[in-house]
Motif scaffolding. Structure first.
Motif, PDB file in Angstrom:
ATOM      1  N   PRO A  30       0.959  -1.369   0.073  1.00  0.00           N
ATOM      2  CA  PRO A  30       0.021  -0.095  -0.038  1.00  0.00           C
ATOM      3  C   PRO A  30       0.791   1.404  -0.120  1.00  0.00           C
ATOM      4  CG  PRO A  30      -0.077  -1.228   2.133  1.00  0.00           C
ATOM      5  CD  PRO A  30       0.642  -1.919   1.150  1.00  0.00           C
ATOM      6  N   VAL A  31       2.144   0.953   0.375  1.00  0.00           N
ATOM      7  CA  VAL A  31       3.234   2.217   0.084  1.00  0.00           C
ATOM      8  C   VAL A  31       3.870   2.348  -1.156  1.00  0.00           C
ATOM      9  CG1 VAL A  31       4.830   3.574   1.382  1.00  0.00           C
ATOM     10  CG2 VAL A  31       3.359   2.226   2.769  1.00  0.00           C
ATOM     11  N   SER A  32       3.210   2.572  -2.188  1.00  0.00           N
ATOM     12  CA  SER A  32       3.553   2.554  -3.443  1.00  0.00           C
ATOM     13  C   SER A  32       2.883   3.584  -4.213  1.00  0.00           C
ATOM     14  CB  SER A  32       3.566   1.212  -4.203  1.00  0.00           C
ATOM     15  OG  SER A  32       2.311   0.744  -4.479  1.00  0.00           O
ATOM     16  N   THR A  33       3.490   3.951  -5.559  1.00  0.00           N
ATOM     17  CA  THR A  33       2.788   4.945  -6.450  1.00  0.00           C
ATOM     18  C   THR A  33       1.529   4.426  -6.938  1.00  0.00           C
ATOM     19  OG1 THR A  33       4.404   4.047  -8.159  1.00  0.00           O
ATOM     20  CG2 THR A  33       4.968   6.098  -7.118  1.00  0.00           C
ATOM     21  N   TRP A  34       1.609   2.890  -7.260  1.00  0.00           N
ATOM     22  CA  TRP A  34       0.654   2.062  -7.784  1.00  0.00           C
ATOM     23  C   TRP A  34      -0.688   2.198  -6.798  1.00  0.00           C
ATOM     24  CZ3 TRP A  34      -0.028  -1.606 -11.934  1.00  0.00           C
ATOM     25  CH2 TRP A  34       1.233  -1.758 -12.815  1.00  0.00           C
ATOM     26  N   ALA A  35      -0.630   2.078  -5.549  1.00  0.00           N
ATOM     27  CA  ALA A  35      -1.543   2.105  -4.593  1.00  0.00           C
ATOM     28  C   ALA A  35      -2.321   3.422  -4.268  1.00  0.00           C
ATOM     29  CB  ALA A  35      -0.888   1.697  -3.213  1.00  0.00           C
ATOM     30  N   VAL A  36      -1.159   4.599  -4.451  1.00  0.00           N
ATOM     31  CA  VAL A  36      -1.959   5.900  -4.430  1.00  0.00           C
ATOM     32  C   VAL A  36      -2.815   6.149  -5.483  1.00  0.00           C
ATOM     33  CG1 VAL A  36      -1.123   8.157  -4.161  1.00  0.00           C
ATOM     34  CG2 VAL A  36       0.270   6.694  -2.870  1.00  0.00           C
ATOM     35  N   TYR A  37      -2.153   5.869  -6.676  1.00  0.00           N
ATOM     36  CA  TYR A  37      -3.104   6.178  -7.871  1.00  0.00           C
ATOM     37  C   TYR A  37      -4.100   5.459  -8.019  1.00  0.00           C
ATOM     38  CZ  TYR A  37      -4.123   6.561 -13.027  1.00  0.00           C
ATOM     39  OH  TYR A  37      -4.561   6.564 -14.365  1.00  0.00           O
ATOM     40  N   PHE A  38      -4.446   4.197  -7.829  1.00  0.00           N
ATOM     41  CA  PHE A  38      -5.428   3.442  -8.022  1.00  0.00           C
ATOM     42  C   PHE A  38      -6.536   3.754  -6.692  1.00  0.00           C
ATOM     43  CE2 PHE A  38      -3.085   0.975 -10.980  1.00  0.00           C
ATOM     44  CZ  PHE A  38      -3.916   0.625 -11.846  1.00  0.00           C
ATOM     45  N   ALA A  39      -6.007   3.987  -5.498  1.00  0.00           N
ATOM     46  CA  ALA A  39      -7.013   4.373  -4.414  1.00  0.00           C
ATOM     47  C   ALA A  39      -7.729   5.639  -4.759  1.00  0.00           C
ATOM     48  CB  ALA A  39      -6.111   4.782  -3.238  1.00  0.00           C
ATOM     49  N   ALA A  40      -6.924   6.666  -5.453  1.00  0.00           N
ATOM     50  CA  ALA A  40      -7.833   7.594  -5.905  1.00  0.00           C
ATOM     51  C   ALA A  40      -8.862   7.359  -6.984  1.00  0.00           C
ATOM     52  CB  ALA A  40      -6.623   8.760  -6.472  1.00  0.00           C
ATOM     53  N   LEU A  41      -8.283   6.547  -7.891  1.00  0.00           N
ATOM     54  CA  LEU A  41      -9.260   6.107  -9.163  1.00  0.00           C
ATOM     55  C   LEU A  41     -10.606   5.351  -8.439  1.00  0.00           C
ATOM     56  CD1 LEU A  41      -7.124   4.773 -12.080  1.00  0.00           C
ATOM     57  CD2 LEU A  41      -8.729   6.719 -11.775  1.00  0.00           C
ATOM     58  N   LEU A  42     -10.368   4.463  -7.420  1.00  0.00           N
ATOM     59  CA  LEU A  42     -11.279   3.743  -6.967  1.00  0.00           C
ATOM     60  C   LEU A  42     -12.351   4.621  -6.343  1.00  0.00           C
ATOM     61  CD1 LEU A  42      -9.565   0.840  -4.913  1.00  0.00           C
ATOM     62  CD2 LEU A  42     -11.061   0.905  -7.413  1.00  0.00           C
ATOM     63  N   GLU A  43     -12.037   5.984  -5.527  1.00  0.00           N
ATOM     64  CA  GLU A  43     -12.900   6.923  -5.145  1.00  0.00           C
ATOM     65  C   GLU A  43     -13.661   7.688  -6.193  1.00  0.00           C
ATOM     66  OE1 GLU A  43     -10.998   9.173  -2.298  1.00  0.00           O
ATOM     67  OE2 GLU A  43      -9.914   7.564  -1.083  1.00  0.00           O
ATOM     68  N   GLU A  44     -12.873   7.862  -7.283  1.00  0.00           N
ATOM     69  CA  GLU A  44     -13.538   8.725  -8.318  1.00  0.00           C
ATOM     70  C   GLU A  44     -14.680   8.049  -8.998  1.00  0.00           C
ATOM     71  OE1 GLU A  44     -10.513  10.222 -10.854  1.00  0.00           O
ATOM     72  OE2 GLU A  44      -9.378  11.388  -9.473  1.00  0.00           O
ATOM     73  N   ASN A  45     -14.680   6.640  -9.048  1.00  0.00           N
ATOM     74  CA  ASN A  45     -15.568   5.911  -9.693  1.00  0.00           C
ATOM     75  C   ASN A  45     -16.500   5.199  -8.916  1.00  0.00           C
ATOM     76  OD1 ASN A  45     -14.668   5.639 -12.826  1.00  0.00           O
ATOM     77  ND2 ASN A  45     -12.575   5.768 -11.374  1.00  0.00           N
TER      78      ASN A  45
ATOM     79  N   ALA B 276     -16.259   2.982  -6.388  1.00  0.00           N
ATOM     80  CA  ALA B 276     -16.173   1.843  -5.655  1.00  0.00           C
ATOM     81  C   ALA B 276     -15.895   2.005  -4.234  1.00  0.00           C
ATOM     82  CB  ALA B 276     -14.833   1.233  -6.483  1.00  0.00           C
ATOM     83  N   ALA B 277     -15.385   3.213  -4.026  1.00  0.00           N
ATOM     84  CA  ALA B 277     -15.275   3.359  -2.525  1.00  0.00           C
ATOM     85  C   ALA B 277     -15.783   4.835  -2.029  1.00  0.00           C
ATOM     86  CB  ALA B 277     -13.702   3.116  -2.056  1.00  0.00           C
ATOM     87  N   ALA B 278     -16.194   5.151  -0.701  1.00  0.00           N
ATOM     88  CA  ALA B 278     -16.587   6.366  -0.381  1.00  0.00           C
ATOM     89  C   ALA B 278     -15.315   7.384  -0.463  1.00  0.00           C
ATOM     90  CB  ALA B 278     -17.107   6.201   0.870  1.00  0.00           C
ATOM     91  N   GLU B 279     -15.528   8.501  -0.252  1.00  0.00           N
ATOM     92  CA  GLU B 279     -14.453   9.636  -0.325  1.00  0.00           C
ATOM     93  C   GLU B 279     -13.462   9.256   0.842  1.00  0.00           C
ATOM     94  OE1 GLU B 279     -13.897  14.273  -0.465  1.00  0.00           O
ATOM     95  OE2 GLU B 279     -15.752  13.526  -0.741  1.00  0.00           O
ATOM     96  N   GLY B 280     -12.149   9.072   0.704  1.00  0.00           N
ATOM     97  CA  GLY B 280     -11.282   8.772   1.789  1.00  0.00           C
ATOM     98  C   GLY B 280     -11.168   7.097   2.164  1.00  0.00           C
ATOM     99  N   LYS B 281     -11.849   6.526   1.493  1.00  0.00           N
ATOM    100  CA  LYS B 281     -12.028   5.075   1.741  1.00  0.00           C
ATOM    101  C   LYS B 281     -11.282   4.469   0.528  1.00  0.00           C
ATOM    102  CE  LYS B 281     -14.215   5.423   5.753  1.00  0.00           C
ATOM    103  NZ  LYS B 281     -13.689   5.012   7.118  1.00  0.00           N
ATOM    104  N   GLY B 282     -10.734   5.008  -0.158  1.00  0.00           N
ATOM    105  CA  GLY B 282     -10.084   4.311  -1.397  1.00  0.00           C
ATOM    106  C   GLY B 282      -8.745   3.435  -1.039  1.00  0.00           C
ATOM    107  N   MET B 283      -8.071   3.816   0.081  1.00  0.00           N
ATOM    108  CA  MET B 283      -6.864   3.184   0.426  1.00  0.00           C
ATOM    109  C   MET B 283      -7.251   1.897   1.141  1.00  0.00           C
ATOM    110  SD  MET B 283      -3.687   2.684  -0.102  1.00  0.00           S
ATOM    111  CE  MET B 283      -2.974   4.296  -0.770  1.00  0.00           C
ATOM    112  N   SER B 284      -8.268   2.238   1.917  1.00  0.00           N
ATOM    113  CA  SER B 284      -8.993   0.898   2.871  1.00  0.00           C
ATOM    114  C   SER B 284      -9.498  -0.144   1.839  1.00  0.00           C
ATOM    115  CB  SER B 284     -10.078   1.263   3.417  1.00  0.00           C
ATOM    116  OG  SER B 284      -9.721   2.437   4.484  1.00  0.00           O
TER     117      SER B 284
END
Length: 496
Positions: free
Chosen positions: A200-215, A217-225
């Motif tokens: 979870p501490v990688s460029t991939w995790a940060v990018y995809f967590a943001a995408l999951l929130e935008e689409n 899949a996860a509530a705002e602030g919950k993409g990383m979870s």
């Protein structure tokens, strides 16, 4: 070790035919694509035709063993399919749009700065010191391969950093134990994207967590979870790690192009024919005590990782800070003058120009495939076969195919997530499992595609061409993909 003279172009020309025959062949192919464009009705989807430019790229790549030329053929074919009367202006507009893209600008700067940083480490003698330290402790071929894999797992923050730093630090050791550059590239690449998705501490995790929130899949602030919950289901990452360690232990043997490369290396030639040195000039190398040399390697790496984490996993800012730190450190020790340090940065950037060109061309292919509607076509084609149980496996298979064809492991999901996520929600499918399937597809595409950024940088850092690396690696990537598909089918039925 002396490199054999490069006679490849002449032998290739004699084997594959005259330039006139190739010109006629490609003219016929391009005329065919122009004809197909006249059969398309405006406003209707391109359907199966959207597959053809990607298929042309793969065919030309297999025949010519050239990455950039193959991609360019696919770009021209795609533009002809879209609008043959607008080829030149279309190519110009496409080039400008890609160059002006923020992601491309980031990739160009990161690759250039990483090349410059590694060049400074080479010329300052720190990479040599690190290699000599490892050589004193590693006495076997198996130990060398296991160390390469372990370093790859440890450098998890970004696949670019992994591909360039690990290969640069291990080349001298793998050459000593007659390990081919193709196998080094495989060991490095298999611990790049496949490992980055699992942390979870990688460029991939940060990018995809943001995408999951935008689409949605996860509530705002919950993409990383959600991303963290999906890590156990990112089965391709786990499968790729299993395969590469089986290879490193000697349990899984060499076959195909990898077997040929290893036989060549065992005969005393780890570097493939026609490969020139990577451009890093070590002629003015100054010897330093082993401990100082080791610190001169580890400190810049530590600063690179720490700065990247500090700036929210931004490798560009991390590379900038690490480069400035290294310049001050080496200038203070009088290892290199300021002019030599600047030259090292510029020469390192020059070395990365070809990989940068391949990656940029790959993004041009992605733009054309988006205009042709390749991703929606593949998903729509699989929709009749979808069920709740088979959704994760078919999402993995379809998206892996798209990423493999486009080389864009990140950009594709901007298009696919708005389609896949609502589909999973409507079927009440486990969201972590769906996300795990998507990330598995992304990792496979990055790992297997011959013009993906990870493949190109791993081959550049290791000292072989992207096609040499891709053709020798693809059997192992397919083994991982089969394992991942079977696991996703099993998980789909278990969690449905």
């Amino acid at each position: 070790m002396a490199i054999k003279p490069n006679n490849t172009p002449n032998t290739t020309l004699n084997r594959q035919g005259s330039p006139q025959k190739w010109l006629i062949f490609f003219s016929v192919i391009m005329a065919f694509f122009a004809y197909l464009s006249t059969q398309h009705v405006d406003g209707e989807p391109y359907g199966f035709l959207s597959f053809l430019p990607a298929m042309l790229i793969l065919c030309v790549a297999v025949i010519t063993k050239k990455a950039l030329e193959s991609i360019f053929a696919g770009i021209i074919a795609g533009l002809l399919l879209l609008d043959p009367s607008n080829l030149v202006s279309g190519l110009g507009d496409l080039s400008i749009s890609v160059v002006m893209d923020e992601t491309i600008a980031w990739i160009v700067l990161v690759c250039g700065m990483m090349g410059g940083l590694i060049n400074m480490l080479e010329r300052g003698g720190s990479v040599l010191s690190f290699g000599e330290l490892l050589a004193k402790r590693i006495k076997t071929k198996r130990g060398t391969m296991l160390t390469t894999c372990t370093l790859g797992v440890m450098v998890f923050i970004d696949d670019y950093l992994n591909s360039l730093a690990v290969s640069a630090s291990m080349k001298s050791l793998t050459d000593r134990y007659k390990i081919s550059r193709e196998k080094l590239a495989f060991l490095v690449d298999s611990t790049a994207a496949p490992v980055c998705i699992l942390v979870p501490v990688s460029t991939w995790a940060v990018y995809f967590a943001a995408l999951l929130e935008e689409n949605g899949a996860a509530a705002e602030g919950k993409g990383m979870s959600l991303y963290i919950d999906a890590i156990p289901y990112m089965v391709y990452g786990w499968a790729a790690l299993l395969v590469v360690f089986l290879v490193a232990f000697g349990i899984l043997g060499d076959f195909g192009e990898m077997k040929k490369a290893e036989q060549r290396a065992q005969a005393g030639q780890p570097i493939p024919d026609g490969i020139q040195q990577d451009g890093f000039d070590t002629s003015a190398l100054k010897k330093t005590p082993p401990l100082i040399g080791l610190l001169n390697f580890l400190l810049p790496m530590a600063v690179l990782i720490a700065a990247s984490v500090y700036y929210d996993i931004d490798l560009l800012l991390g590379a900038l800070v690490a480069s400035m730190f290294t310049m001050v450190l080496y200038f203070w020790q009088r290892l290199l003058s300021f002019a030599q340090l600047v030259d090292a940065m510029l020469d390192g950037f020059k070395v990365m120009l070809h990989p940068i060109a391949v990656v940029c061309a790959g993004f041009m292919v992605k733009e054309i495939n988006d205009q042709l509607g390749l991703t929606p076509y593949i998903i729509d084609s699989l929709t009749p076969f979808l069920s709740k149980e088979m959704l994760p496996a078919l999402v993995f298979a379809s998206m892996a195919m798209v990423v493999f064809a486009t080389g864009s492991s990140w950009g594709v999901f901007v298009v696919s997530l708005p389609i896949v996520i609502p589909m999973a929600i409507s079927m009440d499918m486990s969201m972590p499992l769906t996300v795990g399937a998507l990330l598995s597809a992304s990792a496979f595409g990055s790992h297997a595609c011959f013009f993906s950024d990870s493949t190109v940088l791993s081959s550049q850092g290791s000292g072989c061409t992207p096609m040499q690396h891709a053709l020798s690696q693809i059997p192992y990537a397919l083994i991982g993909a089969v394992i991942a598909f079977i696991c996703l089918v099993t998980l789909g039925f278990m969690l449905a």
